[in-house]
Design an enzyme around this catalytic site. Sequence first.
Site, PDB file in Angstrom:
ATOM      1  N   GLU A 142      70.437   9.798  41.962  1.00 63.80           N
ATOM      2  CA  GLU A 142      71.082   8.973  40.919  1.00 63.80           C
ATOM      3  C   GLU A 142      71.154   7.356  40.618  1.00 63.80           C
ATOM      4  O   GLU A 142      71.739   6.995  39.404  1.00 63.80           O
ATOM      5  CB  GLU A 142      72.598   8.989  41.812  1.00 63.80           C
ATOM      6  CG  GLU A 142      74.774   8.477  41.351  1.00 63.80           C
ATOM      7  CD  GLU A 142      74.591   9.312  39.954  1.00 63.80           C
ATOM      8  OE1 GLU A 142      73.986  10.563  40.111  1.00 63.80           O
ATOM      9  OE2 GLU A 142      75.057   9.017  38.954  1.00 63.80           O
TER      10      GLU A 142
ATOM     11  N   THR B 257      78.057  13.486  23.042  1.00 64.74           N
ATOM     12  CA  THR B 257      77.349  13.562  24.208  1.00 64.74           C
ATOM     13  C   THR B 257      78.009  13.792  25.349  1.00 64.74           C
ATOM     14  O   THR B 257      76.914  13.761  26.303  1.00 64.74           O
ATOM     15  CB  THR B 257      77.706  11.922  24.711  1.00 64.74           C
ATOM     16  OG1 THR B 257      77.400  11.052  25.378  1.00 64.74           O
ATOM     17  CG2 THR B 257      79.426  11.679  25.141  1.00 64.74           C
TER      18      THR B 257
HETATM   19  C1  DMJ Z   1      78.145  13.665  30.156  1.00 66.15           C
HETATM   20  O1  DMJ Z   1      79.516  13.819  30.722  1.00 66.15           O
HETATM   21  C2  DMJ Z   1      78.094  12.647  29.492  1.00 66.15           C
HETATM   22  O2  DMJ Z   1      76.635  12.250  28.625  1.00 66.15           O
HETATM   23  C3  DMJ Z   1      78.755  10.678  29.182  1.00 66.15           C
HETATM   24  O3  DMJ Z   1      77.892  10.657  28.030  1.00 66.15           O
HETATM   25  C4  DMJ Z   1      77.960  10.105  30.167  1.00 66.15           C
HETATM   26  N1  DMJ Z   1      77.215  10.978  31.662  1.00 66.15           N
HETATM   27  C5  DMJ Z   1      77.580  12.662  31.161  1.00 66.15           C
HETATM   28  C6  DMJ Z   1      76.380  13.751  32.257  1.00 66.15           C
HETATM   29  O4  DMJ Z   1      75.925  12.689  33.240  1.00 66.15           O
END
Ligand code: DMJ
Length: 417
Positions: A264, A403
Site C-alpha cells: 500500500e 477513475t
Molecule cells: C479507486 O476508487 C479509484 O481509482 C480512485 O481514483 C482512487 N483509488 C481507488 C482504488 O484504489
Amino acid sequence: MNLTNLFDQTVKISSEIDFSTSSSHAPVSVFETTIRYVGGLLSAYELGGAKSPVLIQKAQAVADKLARGQQNNTLPFNSMNFTTNNPIDETTNIAGAGTLSLEWAALTKYTNNATYGDLASKAVLHIASLPAPLPGLAAQNIDPTSGNFTDAYITWGAGSDSYFEYLLKYARYTNTDNKIFLNTWKTAVDSSIQNLLRTSTVGNYSYLADVDNAGNICHVGSHLACFHAGNWLLGGKLLQNQTITYIYGAQNTYASTATGIGPETFAFVSSDGDFSGGNLISTAQQAFYNKHGFYITGNVYIQRPEVLESNFYAWRITGDTKYLDRAAATIESFNKFLRIPGFKHKGIPDEFAGLQDVDIADPSLDNKYDETESFWFAEVLKYLYLTFDNPARISLDDYVFNTECHPLKAPPALDSY
Ligand code: DMJ
C-alpha cells in the site's frame, strides 16, 4: 464478453434501486458515489447499446441527490446525508472536489441538462485558479465553504490523485475550448518533473516525491499514486509529446515482494535525503532497501488497481509485450495468494481477498484481508481482461476511462491538443 444474461439481470436489479431515500444517516461520499454509481450506470448504458434508458434515469437520480450539496456553492461538499439531503460540513480534498467532471459531463450529454457538467467543471476551474504551492500542483485539502486550500501538501497520491487525472481526461472527453484543464495538467507534469522527480540511490528507480506542508520533500510512494505513470503516458500520446512518457518504477514494488504483489505504501532514499514523513527507517527496512531500491511502510494489499492500470496503458500505448508478461505474473500471484476456494457443489465460486502482508508468502486465511473493495471487480479484473483483449476493443482512441475504470465513449479526437 457476451455475458448478456448477467448484464440483463444487473440492469433489472439496478432499475429497482430507490436512490431517493436512505435507511441510514451515514455520510454518502459525493466522489465515491459519482465515480462508482454514476460512472458505472452511464458506462453500462453505453456498453449495453443504449437500450436501457432506466440506467440514465438512475444515474440522474443519484446525481440529483449529490448535486443538492453544491447548490449556491462553488465546490461540492465531501459527503451528503441522503436522508436530510444536507451536505456534511467538513474539509474535502481536491480529488473529492475535482473528480466529478467526466461523469457529470456524460450525464449532461444524456439528459440535455447542462447543470451537471457546469457544476463539476466550475469546481475544477476554481481549484486550478487558486495559488498553488508549486506551479500546477494544487494542495491536497480544501475547505468547500471558503473555497481555500487548508494545507500545502502536494502529492499524486491519496486525496489529490484523480484531480490531476481528470484535468487531462476531461479535456479529451469534452474537447473543450477552455485550455485551463489541459494547461494545468501540463504545468502539473512539468512542475513534477522539475520539483518532485527523484531517483533511488539503489536501483536507480524513478519516483515522484511528495512535498509536506512546510515545503520539505518526502521520499514516499503509494500504490494509489502509481496511476500517474499510465496517466502521463496517456497525456504523452494525446499531446504527441515523448518527453512525458517516463516509466515509473511501480512494477518493482510488485516484483520485489515475497508474493509478487505490491504494498500500500513505501518509501525511498535519494541523493538528497531519506526523509519519509518522520518515520525512521528500521534495520529491516534498510536491508530491504539495499536489496530492492525502496522499502515498505504499509504492508497491506487491499486489491487496488493502479499498478495494473498503468501497466494496461503502457501495453496499449507502447505495444511492448513485457507488459503482458507483467500482467501474467501478477495473475499468477493473485491465484496463489489471494484466491479463497469456494464450494463448487453449492454453486459458490472461488473468491479473492486482499493481503495483510504482501511480503509474507502465506496464502492462508491468516494473511488475508476480510473485506473486498468493489474496485477489485470494477478495475483490477477489468484492466486485466482488457490487457489481454483485442486492443481495438474499447480502444484508447475512442474511449476515456473514468477513475473507476468505467469506459465512456468520447467524441473523435482533435487533430492536436
Ligand atoms: C479507486 O476508487 C479509484 O481509482 C480512485 O481514483 C482512487 N483509488 C481507488 C482504488 O484504489
